[in-house]
Design a protein around this motif. Structure first.
Motif, mmCIF file in Angstrom:
data_model
loop_
_atom_site.group_PDB
_atom_site.id
_atom_site.type_symbol
_atom_site.label_atom_id
_atom_site.label_comp_id
_atom_site.label_asym_id
_atom_site.label_seq_id
_atom_site.Cartn_x
_atom_site.Cartn_y
_atom_site.Cartn_z
ATOM 1 N N GLN A 204 0.817 -1.217 0.000
ATOM 2 C CA GLN A 204 0.000 0.000 0.000
ATOM 3 C C GLN A 204 0.855 1.274 0.000
ATOM 4 O O GLN A 204 0.568 2.191 -0.783
ATOM 5 C CB GLN A 204 -0.948 -0.027 1.206
ATOM 6 C CG GLN A 204 -1.906 1.163 1.291
ATOM 7 C CD GLN A 204 -1.336 2.319 2.078
ATOM 8 O OE1 GLN A 204 -0.448 2.119 2.921
ATOM 9 N NE2 GLN A 204 -1.803 3.518 1.822
ATOM 10 N N THR A 208 0.799 3.977 -3.035
ATOM 11 C CA THR A 208 0.506 5.382 -2.735
ATOM 12 C C THR A 208 1.605 6.293 -3.263
ATOM 13 O O THR A 208 1.332 7.350 -3.836
ATOM 14 C CB THR A 208 0.346 5.570 -1.216
ATOM 15 O OG1 THR A 208 -0.712 4.740 -0.747
ATOM 16 C CG2 THR A 208 0.032 7.016 -0.878
ATOM 17 N N TYR A 212 0.411 9.030 -6.007
ATOM 18 C CA TYR A 212 0.292 10.402 -5.536
ATOM 19 C C TYR A 212 1.611 11.161 -5.541
ATOM 20 O O TYR A 212 1.646 12.318 -5.125
ATOM 21 C CB TYR A 212 -0.311 10.420 -4.129
ATOM 22 C CG TYR A 212 -1.735 9.942 -4.108
ATOM 23 C CD1 TYR A 212 -2.773 10.759 -4.516
ATOM 24 C CD2 TYR A 212 -2.047 8.643 -3.708
ATOM 25 C CE1 TYR A 212 -4.082 10.316 -4.506
ATOM 26 C CE2 TYR A 212 -3.357 8.194 -3.696
ATOM 27 C CZ TYR A 212 -4.368 9.038 -4.091
ATOM 28 O OH TYR A 212 -5.659 8.601 -4.086
#
Length: 229
Positions: A204, A208, A212
């Motif tokens: 995760q 991310t 982002y």
């Protein structure tokens, strides 16, 4: 040289003298400002904890019925109990256990990561150190906490008992503390938690970072080795 040394000593003394010469009101204002900062930090931490707790509660409200239906079918009883309250039996215990479980997984991951061999040794086998630590943390949490809680919930549904009644039943009928601490299916649950915790603490953050752009200046960046997805 002597004059420069004396000047440096004077410069060091001046702030101390100014602090000592501050009036009681000024010192009180300084202490109050520090206390206010501490209170704000505490409030932020409490708000963060409350937000996580609310999120976990929302997850249980939506996902617990499907999870417990699978558990009930696994022990040979109907997937749906007589009423909604029976369906959510054990949900409170499961919610309370999520915090300690996550903290245990996080702490054990850090401990495994600190004591594993150097990163280069593992990379020679194509294994990332943090990925391995996350997987081991999942197995550790399952063996020491998750399996015991889930076993009690399953017994509560299978025997139509309360959670406290399920714990007493396990203690009396399944070998005392041995039955409580070493429930059946523990090994399977360890293998279940290994990919889950690896996804939570390794995959995760990498996803991310990729999506982002958290590797930009001023933001928390992740090691390049974790951006391989």
């Amino acid at each position: 040289l002597l004059a420069r040394t004396l000047q440096q000593q004077q410069n060091l003394r001046d702030p101390m003298l100014q602090q000592q010469q501050q009036s009681p009101d000024v010192r009180m204002l300084v202490h109050q400002s520090h206390d206010a900062v501490d209170v704000r930090v505490l409030v932020q931490q409490l708000w963060r904890s409350a937000s996580v707790g609310i999120g976990c509660a929302a997850d249980i409200v939506t996902n617990y019925p499907f999870w417990i239906a699978a558990k009930r079918m696994g022990v040979g009883i109907p997937a749906m109990p007589a009423n909604i309250f029976q369906l959510y039996k054990g949900g409170g215990s499961f919610w309370v256990s999520l915090g300690p479980t996550t903290m245990l997984e996080d702490a054990s991951k850090k401990a495994f990561e600190d004591h594993f061999p150097p990163q280069g040794w593992l990379q020679s086998f194509g294994i990332d150190k943090e990925l391995m630590a996350s997987a081991f943390a999942g197995a550790f949490a399952a063996a020491t906490f998750c399996s015991q809680v889930e076993h009690a919930i399953t017994v509560a549904h299978a025997k139509e008992l309360t959670m406290s009644g399920a714990v007493r039943h396990i203690f009396r009928e399944r070998g005392g503390m041995h039955g409580l601490l070493l429930p059946p299916g523990m090994l399977a649950m360890m293998f279940r938690e290994m990919p889950f915790v690896a996804a939570l603490f390794y995959v995760q953050p990498a996803v991310t970072s990729r999506i982002y752009g958290m590797t930009s200046a001023g933001s928390e960046s992740k090691p390049d080795a974790r951006l391989h997805l």
